[in-house]
Design a protein around this motif. Structure first.
Motif, PDB file in Angstrom:
ATOM      1  N   VAL A 110    -127.323 -33.112  -7.356  1.00 29.18           N
ATOM      2  CA  VAL A 110    -127.378 -34.200  -8.327  1.00 29.18           C
ATOM      3  C   VAL A 110    -126.259 -34.124  -9.354  1.00 29.18           C
ATOM      4  O   VAL A 110    -125.590 -35.125  -9.644  1.00 29.18           O
ATOM      5  CB  VAL A 110    -128.756 -34.216  -9.025  1.00 29.18           C
ATOM      6  N   LEU A 111    -126.040 -32.955  -9.945  1.00 32.43           N
ATOM      7  CA  LEU A 111    -125.069 -32.840 -11.042  1.00 32.43           C
ATOM      8  C   LEU A 111    -123.662 -33.255 -10.625  1.00 32.43           C
ATOM      9  O   LEU A 111    -123.029 -34.063 -11.330  1.00 32.43           O
ATOM     10  CB  LEU A 111    -125.085 -31.417 -11.616  1.00 32.43           C
ATOM     11  N   PRO A 112    -123.126 -32.766  -9.505  1.00 29.62           N
ATOM     12  CA  PRO A 112    -121.775 -33.217  -9.114  1.00 29.62           C
ATOM     13  C   PRO A 112    -121.694 -34.720  -8.872  1.00 29.62           C
ATOM     14  O   PRO A 112    -120.662 -35.340  -9.167  1.00 29.62           O
ATOM     15  CB  PRO A 112    -121.503 -32.430  -7.825  1.00 29.62           C
ATOM     16  N   GLU A 113    -122.773 -35.313  -8.348  1.00 31.38           N
ATOM     17  CA  GLU A 113    -122.768 -36.755  -8.094  1.00 31.38           C
ATOM     18  C   GLU A 113    -122.704 -37.536  -9.410  1.00 31.38           C
ATOM     19  O   GLU A 113    -121.984 -38.531  -9.511  1.00 31.38           O
ATOM     20  CB  GLU A 113    -124.026 -37.147  -7.314  1.00 31.38           C
ATOM     21  N   ILE A 114    -123.459 -37.103 -10.400  1.00 32.48           N
ATOM     22  CA  ILE A 114    -123.438 -37.784 -11.701  1.00 32.48           C
ATOM     23  C   ILE A 114    -122.062 -37.668 -12.338  1.00 32.48           C
ATOM     24  O   ILE A 114    -121.507 -38.653 -12.841  1.00 32.48           O
ATOM     25  CB  ILE A 114    -124.511 -37.198 -12.637  1.00 32.48           C
ATOM     26  N   VAL A 115    -121.497 -36.468 -12.327  1.00 26.51           N
ATOM     27  CA  VAL A 115    -120.195 -36.244 -12.951  1.00 26.51           C
ATOM     28  C   VAL A 115    -119.111 -37.055 -12.243  1.00 26.51           C
ATOM     29  O   VAL A 115    -118.256 -37.677 -12.890  1.00 26.51           O
ATOM     30  CB  VAL A 115    -119.847 -34.742 -12.947  1.00 26.51           C
ATOM     31  N   SER A 116    -119.162 -37.082 -10.921  1.00 25.92           N
ATOM     32  CA  SER A 116    -118.177 -37.858 -10.158  1.00 25.92           C
ATOM     33  C   SER A 116    -118.284 -39.338 -10.504  1.00 25.92           C
ATOM     34  O   SER A 116    -117.265 -40.018 -10.707  1.00 25.92           O
ATOM     35  CB  SER A 116    -118.400 -37.638  -8.660  1.00 25.92           C
ATOM     36  N   TRP A 117    -119.507 -39.848 -10.575  1.00 26.45           N
ATOM     37  CA  TRP A 117    -119.711 -41.260 -10.913  1.00 26.45           C
ATOM     38  C   TRP A 117    -119.154 -41.568 -12.301  1.00 26.45           C
ATOM     39  O   TRP A 117    -118.450 -42.563 -12.490  1.00 26.45           O
ATOM     40  CB  TRP A 117    -121.205 -41.586 -10.849  1.00 26.45           C
ATOM     41  N   LEU A 118    -119.451 -40.712 -13.273  1.00 27.28           N
ATOM     42  CA  LEU A 118    -118.988 -40.934 -14.645  1.00 27.28           C
ATOM     43  C   LEU A 118    -117.466 -40.971 -14.721  1.00 27.28           C
ATOM     44  O   LEU A 118    -116.884 -41.864 -15.350  1.00 27.28           O
ATOM     45  CB  LEU A 118    -119.518 -39.841 -15.565  1.00 27.28           C
ATOM     46  N   THR A 119    -116.811 -39.999 -14.114  1.00 25.57           N
ATOM     47  CA  THR A 119    -115.361 -39.872 -14.259  1.00 25.57           C
ATOM     48  C   THR A 119    -114.597 -40.946 -13.492  1.00 25.57           C
ATOM     49  O   THR A 119    -113.411 -41.160 -13.747  1.00 25.57           O
ATOM     50  CB  THR A 119    -114.895 -38.481 -13.806  1.00 25.57           C
ATOM     51  N   VAL A 178    -127.306 -47.848  -8.434  1.00 26.24           N
ATOM     52  CA  VAL A 178    -126.775 -47.433  -7.129  1.00 26.24           C
ATOM     53  C   VAL A 178    -126.745 -45.907  -7.039  1.00 26.24           C
ATOM     54  O   VAL A 178    -127.135 -45.314  -6.014  1.00 26.24           O
ATOM     55  CB  VAL A 178    -125.373 -48.022  -6.893  1.00 26.24           C
ATOM     56  N   LEU A 179    -126.286 -45.255  -8.106  1.00 27.68           N
ATOM     57  CA  LEU A 179    -126.236 -43.795  -8.134  1.00 27.68           C
ATOM     58  C   LEU A 179    -127.626 -43.198  -7.906  1.00 27.68           C
ATOM     59  O   LEU A 179    -127.802 -42.291  -7.083  1.00 27.68           O
ATOM     60  CB  LEU A 179    -125.666 -43.320  -9.475  1.00 27.68           C
ATOM     61  N   LEU A 180    -128.605 -43.698  -8.649  1.00 24.79           N
ATOM     62  CA  LEU A 180    -129.958 -43.152  -8.540  1.00 24.79           C
ATOM     63  C   LEU A 180    -130.558 -43.434  -7.166  1.00 24.79           C
ATOM     64  O   LEU A 180    -131.295 -42.596  -6.623  1.00 24.79           O
ATOM     65  CB  LEU A 180    -130.840 -43.740  -9.649  1.00 24.79           C
ATOM     66  N   LEU A 197    -129.276 -40.974  -4.827  1.00 27.88           N
ATOM     67  CA  LEU A 197    -129.869 -39.649  -5.071  1.00 27.88           C
ATOM     68  C   LEU A 197    -131.324 -39.573  -4.614  1.00 27.88           C
ATOM     69  O   LEU A 197    -131.977 -38.541  -4.809  1.00 27.88           O
ATOM     70  CB  LEU A 197    -129.759 -39.299  -6.562  1.00 27.88           C
ATOM     71  N   GLY A 198    -131.823 -40.653  -4.027  1.00 25.47           N
ATOM     72  CA  GLY A 198    -133.145 -40.615  -3.429  1.00 25.47           C
ATOM     73  C   GLY A 198    -134.292 -41.040  -4.311  1.00 25.47           C
ATOM     74  O   GLY A 198    -135.458 -40.788  -3.979  1.00 25.47           O
ATOM     75  N   LEU A 199    -133.997 -41.727  -5.426  1.00 23.18           N
ATOM     76  CA  LEU A 199    -135.072 -42.158  -6.318  1.00 23.18           C
ATOM     77  C   LEU A 199    -135.667 -43.480  -5.847  1.00 23.18           C
ATOM     78  O   LEU A 199    -134.958 -44.335  -5.316  1.00 23.18           O
ATOM     79  CB  LEU A 199    -134.560 -42.316  -7.754  1.00 23.18           C
ATOM     80  N   ASN A 206    -138.484 -46.703  -7.289  1.00 18.10           N
ATOM     81  CA  ASN A 206    -138.917 -47.304  -8.560  1.00 18.10           C
ATOM     82  C   ASN A 206    -137.913 -47.004  -9.688  1.00 18.10           C
ATOM     83  O   ASN A 206    -138.268 -46.490 -10.748  1.00 18.10           O
ATOM     84  CB  ASN A 206    -140.311 -46.796  -8.948  1.00 18.10           C
ATOM     85  N   ILE A 207    -136.664 -47.361  -9.430  1.00 15.70           N
ATOM     86  CA  ILE A 207    -135.572 -46.942 -10.327  1.00 15.70           C
ATOM     87  C   ILE A 207    -135.710 -47.533 -11.726  1.00 15.70           C
ATOM     88  O   ILE A 207    -135.446 -46.842 -12.718  1.00 15.70           O
ATOM     89  CB  ILE A 207    -134.212 -47.294  -9.682  1.00 15.70           C
ATOM     90  N   ASP A 208    -136.131 -48.785 -11.838  1.00 12.47           N
ATOM     91  CA  ASP A 208    -136.318 -49.367 -13.173  1.00 12.47           C
ATOM     92  C   ASP A 208    -137.345 -48.569 -13.970  1.00 12.47           C
ATOM     93  O   ASP A 208    -137.156 -48.321 -15.173  1.00 12.47           O
ATOM     94  CB  ASP A 208    -136.767 -50.826 -13.069  1.00 12.47           C
ATOM     95  N   ASP A 209    -138.422 -48.148 -13.317  1.00 11.37           N
ATOM     96  CA  ASP A 209    -139.435 -47.337 -13.996  1.00 11.37           C
ATOM     97  C   ASP A 209    -138.859 -45.999 -14.420  1.00 11.37           C
ATOM     98  O   ASP A 209    -139.143 -45.502 -15.516  1.00 11.37           O
ATOM     99  CB  ASP A 209    -140.649 -47.104 -13.081  1.00 11.37           C
ATOM    100  N   PHE A 210    -138.039 -45.399 -13.550  1.00 14.56           N
ATOM    101  CA  PHE A 210    -137.422 -44.115 -13.901  1.00 14.56           C
ATOM    102  C   PHE A 210    -136.524 -44.259 -15.123  1.00 14.56           C
ATOM    103  O   PHE A 210    -136.578 -43.444 -16.049  1.00 14.56           O
ATOM    104  CB  PHE A 210    -136.607 -43.561 -12.724  1.00 14.56           C
TER     105      PHE A 210
END
Length: 201
Positions: free
Chosen positions: A78-87, A134-136, A139-141, A143-147
């Motif tokens: 998860v962490l590398p995916e979030i960082v990649s998306w941000l940058t 899209v990112l979430l 990552l396999g989530l 009910n993304i709006d609820d998350f």
């Protein structure tokens, strides 16, 4: 780590946001300092910004995602995916906004300038939220709006984005909105707050 594991008194890691810095309010410093009539502890002008997307403390967001997926989405993934998306986010170029209203924020603890921004800023902010969806999803989530609305890291209280600049503490919890003389606000290019704290890719 879960919310209950967060040790009281322990220094927190930086909160990551996508934001635009405030370069100028009105004609200069005097226009900004005039707001001290309405707020307590007026913030330093060099730190003023408008948040477009609050991501939060990354370790906390990763923990929220891991808990939501019942461990299927691991921190190592998860962490590398979030960082990649941000940058890789596109940069929103600087723009002009205006404000004529001071409004309570954070349940009445803070006051901020409500800002009228160009449509392209609303479009960019919507793009950020869509990208987060899209990112979430990747990552396999479910009910993304609820998350998004329940994640303590993301810190959403409402699905509607209100463009604003927090300027200081409210004089009281009962303090309401205040109409002001219209003032122009100049913003710089979008940036990632605490980008230097992101893990290296």
């Amino acid at each position: 780590m879960t919310a209950s594991d967060r040790t009281p008194g322990k220094p927190e890691e930086p909160r990551v946001t996508v934001e635009v810095p405030v370069l100028r309010i009105g004609a200069g410093l005097d226009d900004y300092e005039g707001l001290s009539r309405f707020v307590v502890s007026l913030r330093k002008p060099q730190g003023l910004h408008m948040t477009l997307l609050h991501v939060g403390i990354l370790d906390h967001l990763v923990a929220d995602i891991e808990a939501w997926t019942k461990g299927r989405s691991t921190p190592e993934r998860v962490l590398p995916e979030i960082v990649s998306w941000l940058t890789e986010l596109p940069v929103l170029e600087g723009f002009l906004g205006k404000s004529d209203r001071l409004v309570p924020l954070g349940g009445g603890r803070l006051m901020g300038l409500e800002v009228d921004v160009p449509q392209e800023v609303h479009d960019y902010q919507a793009l950020l939220v869509q990208g987060l969806h899209v990112l979430l999803d990747d990552l396999g989530l479910d009910n993304i709006d609820d998350f998004i609305l329940s994640s303590h890291a993301l810190g959403y209280r409402s699905p509607r984005w209100l463009p604003h600049i927090a300027v200081g503490k409210a004089q009281s919890r009962q303090q309401g909105a205040t109409e002001l003389a219209p003032v122009a606000i100049e913003f710089g290019d979008s940036r990632i707050r605490h980008r230097e704290s992101l893990p290296a890719q």
